[in-house]
Every structure is written in C-alpha cells, then in structure tokens.
Scaffold this motif. Structure first.
Motif, short mmCIF file in Angstrom:
data_model
loop_
_atom_site.label_atom_id
_atom_site.label_comp_id
_atom_site.label_asym_id
_atom_site.label_seq_id
_atom_site.Cartn_x
_atom_site.Cartn_y
_atom_site.Cartn_z
N LEU A 36 -31.77 -4.27 -1.36
CA LEU A 36 -30.52 -5.48 -0.63
C LEU A 36 -29.68 -5.88 -1.58
O LEU A 36 -29.81 -6.11 -2.70
N LEU A 37 -28.52 -4.72 -1.79
CA LEU A 37 -26.91 -5.37 -2.80
C LEU A 37 -26.42 -6.06 -1.94
O LEU A 37 -25.36 -5.93 -0.95
N LEU A 49 -18.17 1.56 -3.96
CA LEU A 49 -19.87 2.40 -4.29
C LEU A 49 -20.60 1.48 -3.18
O LEU A 49 -22.49 2.45 -2.80
N CYS A 50 -21.06 -0.05 -3.34
CA CYS A 50 -22.70 0.36 -2.54
C CYS A 50 -22.73 0.51 -0.59
O CYS A 50 -23.39 1.11 -0.21
N ARG A 51 -21.43 0.90 -0.22
CA ARG A 51 -21.52 1.58 0.98
C ARG A 51 -21.25 2.61 1.16
O ARG A 51 -22.41 3.45 1.87
N ALA A 52 -21.06 3.34 -0.19
CA ALA A 52 -21.01 5.62 -0.28
C ALA A 52 -22.54 5.13 -0.87
O ALA A 52 -23.26 6.39 0.29
N LEU A 53 -23.04 4.51 -0.97
CA LEU A 53 -24.99 4.61 -2.05
C LEU A 53 -26.02 4.06 -0.03
O LEU A 53 -27.22 5.18 -0.43
N ALA A 54 -25.47 3.30 0.74
CA ALA A 54 -26.19 2.90 2.01
C ALA A 54 -26.34 4.32 2.47
O ALA A 54 -27.27 4.31 3.66
N GLN A 55 -24.94 4.76 2.63
CA GLN A 55 -24.76 5.87 3.64
C GLN A 55 -25.90 7.11 3.17
O GLN A 55 -26.28 7.89 3.63
N LYS A 56 -25.66 7.38 1.58
CA LYS A 56 -27.34 8.28 1.29
C LYS A 56 -28.42 7.64 1.78
O LYS A 56 -29.13 8.67 1.53
N ASP A 57 -28.92 6.31 0.95
CA ASP A 57 -30.07 6.34 1.33
C ASP A 57 -30.55 4.84 2.28
O ASP A 57 -29.83 3.79 2.06
N LYS A 58 -31.45 5.50 3.29
CA LYS A 58 -31.93 4.53 4.57
C LYS A 58 -31.47 3.03 4.03
O LYS A 58 -32.12 2.16 4.84
N ARG A 59 -32.67 3.39 2.84
CA ARG A 59 -32.88 1.81 2.48
C ARG A 59 -32.01 0.90 2.14
O ARG A 59 -32.68 0.00 1.87
#
Length: 81
Positions: A36-37, A49-59
C-alpha cells in the motif's frame, strides 16, 4: 502459503528512492502480500511513480491523500489494509 501481509509505505516527496524501495518489497520470496503506497500530498513526481508501479504489479495499491504527516498516512494505510 500463509495469509496475506499488508505493507504500508508512507510516501512524501520520495521520487528518488521510491522505485528502489518498492522493487525491494516486491522482490521478496514471500509473495502473498499487498503493498500500500500512501502518497501524502507529495509535491514531486512521487504520485505518478506510485501509479506507474501499481500498473506493473497487481499487488501494489495507491492511496492519495492531502498532506497530514507520516502518522496520518500510516493510519490511511491501516484503514485500507
């Protein structure tokens, strides 16, 4: 596999270290986790960056809130966990 573990990461103007932090968490051998970011009103590119990371990993889940301090961000993460 055991139960789900929630990792709360308060984020405030952390664009320089955020990717390294999340890569380290996501690379753990225990995979049944959610990250949870909690963006706490960052003024840099941390939220993007948070949103981009969330798109790459569903966790990875992103919570965006106005700045309230680290305790407020942690509590928002606890509410979402």
């Amino acid at each position: 596999m055991s139960g789900l573990i929630s990792i709360i990461v308060p984020v405030y103007n952390a664009e320089k270290t955020l990717v390294r932090c999340v890569d380290s968490l996501a690379g753990q051998t225990y995979t049944n986790l959610e990250i949870l970011l909690v963006n706490d009103g960052s003024k840099d590119q941390s939220l993007d960056l948070c949103r981009a990371l969330a798109q790459k990993d569903k966790r990875i889940k992103v919570i965006d809130k106005p700045n309230g301090g680290v305790s407020s961000a942690r509590n928002a993460g606890l509410d979402a966990a």
